[in-house]
Design an enzyme around this catalytic site. Sequence first.
Site, PDB file in Angstrom:
ATOM      1  N   SER A  40       0.802  -1.232   0.000  1.00 43.07           N
ATOM      2  CA  SER A  40       0.000   0.000   0.000  1.00 43.07           C
ATOM      3  C   SER A  40       0.828   1.272   0.000  1.00 43.07           C
ATOM      4  CB  SER A  40      -0.914   0.030   1.227  1.00 43.07           C
ATOM      5  OG  SER A  40      -0.131  -0.026   2.402  1.00 43.07           O
ATOM      6  N   ASP A 329      -3.120   8.460   7.593  1.00 44.87           N
ATOM      7  CA  ASP A 329      -4.097   7.638   8.301  1.00 44.87           C
ATOM      8  C   ASP A 329      -3.372   6.857   9.396  1.00 44.87           C
ATOM      9  OD1 ASP A 329      -2.887   5.433   7.132  1.00 44.87           O
ATOM     10  OD2 ASP A 329      -4.558   4.963   5.797  1.00 44.87           O
ATOM     11  N   HIS A 332      -0.395   4.979   7.269  1.00 47.48           N
ATOM     12  CA  HIS A 332       0.341   5.470   6.096  1.00 47.48           C
ATOM     13  C   HIS A 332       0.769   6.924   6.198  1.00 47.48           C
ATOM     14  CE1 HIS A 332      -2.202   2.102   4.719  1.00 47.48           C
ATOM     15  NE2 HIS A 332      -1.087   1.763   4.115  1.00 47.48           N
TER      16      HIS A 332
END
Length: 366
Positions: A40, A329, A332
């Site tokens: 991600s 977040d 991340h």
Amino acid sequence: MKGGLFVVGLLVAALVGAVAASTEAVRRPVVPAMFVLGDSTLDVGNNNHLPGKDVPRANQPFYGVDFPGSAIATGRFSNGYNIADFIARYLGFEKSPLAYLVLKSRNYLIPSALTRGVSYASAGAGILDSTSAGNSIPLSKQVRYFAATKAEMEAVAGRGNVSRLLARSFFLLGVGSNDLFQSTATTQGDVIALYTTLISNYTAAINDLYVMGARKFGVISVSPLGCVPAVRVLNVTGACNDAMNQIAMGFTATLKSALAGLAQKLPCLAYSLGDSFAALETNFSNPQAAGYVSVDSACCGSGRLGAEGGYCTRNSKLCADHDAYVYWDWIHATQRAAELGAQALFNEGPAQVTAPISFGQLADER
Ligand SMILES: *[C@@H]1O[C@H](CO)[C@@H](O)[C@H](O)[C@H]1NC(C)=O
Ligand SMILES: *[C@@H]1O[C@H](CO)[C@@H](O)[C@H](O)[C@H]1NC(C)=O
Ligand SMILES: *[C@@H]1O[C@H](CO)[C@@H](O)[C@H](O)[C@H]1NC(C)=O
Ligand SMILES: *[C@@H]1O[C@H](CO)[C@@H](O)[C@H](O)[C@H]1NC(C)=O
């Protein structure tokens, strides 16, 4: 190492890493194309095209709220660009190459592969197929997608041309955090066995890419996993989880020697290993110097450390200055932290975070 690895159930990926300062300009690409494999931290939209309700996707606000030009959620786990974008910009592209599944759906895979490259990165992905099984594209499958891409490229441009292009292309790899997050290893022995499995499969993937013609590997190792808001919030003091950070650092050390071993065995293989751990650590200790007001909380989230409600959603609370946070977040990095991280990988900041050469030197090698 009592307690060992946390099983942080939903945790999906790795945070980015590193931090540094300032901007870089798009210039003429120094490599013909860029191929991206990972999780991600690098995903630019592949997961938006994966079926299943448990697939991690950053396809809604407030993801993308600062995305340059459009302010839309693209699938990046960031408020804007991620570190793949900034690395691409350093290489002279506008941003990361598009996601493989997006290119396939638009029938544009080969034109992109021949002129800019392709991204296979998928949120949740691990080195092991068992990591986030069914909800991401694991590394082994990303390698197979690359093999399929290469075959199609050859049909259009010929083997010799493709082989020359691939040998000069930049292969960006960043994976491993999800395997560590999701592992249930508890004893020292378990952790060592886990490293062995992970490194064996990681080097197998790199070897496969090499056999297909890849020569330049920019590898981003795992970052301080124990310091992401999602992990910090598990401790009443909000402290980093040291055991988890030890596990991440041990992985990087093992990867470092594995890559050195590969380079001895495989002629003309060149690599740069980015230690995002080292990069972030300097900034955690002196956040103001890097322009941060928060290194421990999610800018977009809810509850303590912005990490009690899971991912960033349109119902989350936003911090006032997005650039003043390391984390967008609960896991991340913000666009700003990604920019500083990429800068450190190119060693254009004060921190020396790559070995044996920087990403910039790797790109310039013939
Ligand atoms: C960390 O912070 C310093 C300022 O103290 C900054 O110059 C640097 O670029 C940041 N990043 C890294 C990776 O050191
Ligand atoms: C390890 O890598 C091989 C080859 O890429 C793959 O087929 C296999 O499924 C992987 N094993 C695990 C446990 O992920
Ligand atoms: C390889 O590229 C050259 C230059 O673009 C082109 O003229 C040639 O046709 C290509 N070879 C094949 C087999 O397509
Ligand atoms: C919480 O963090 C403190 C350090 O501030 C540490 O001593 C303690 O062991 C941690 N607790 C847990 C449950 O991890």
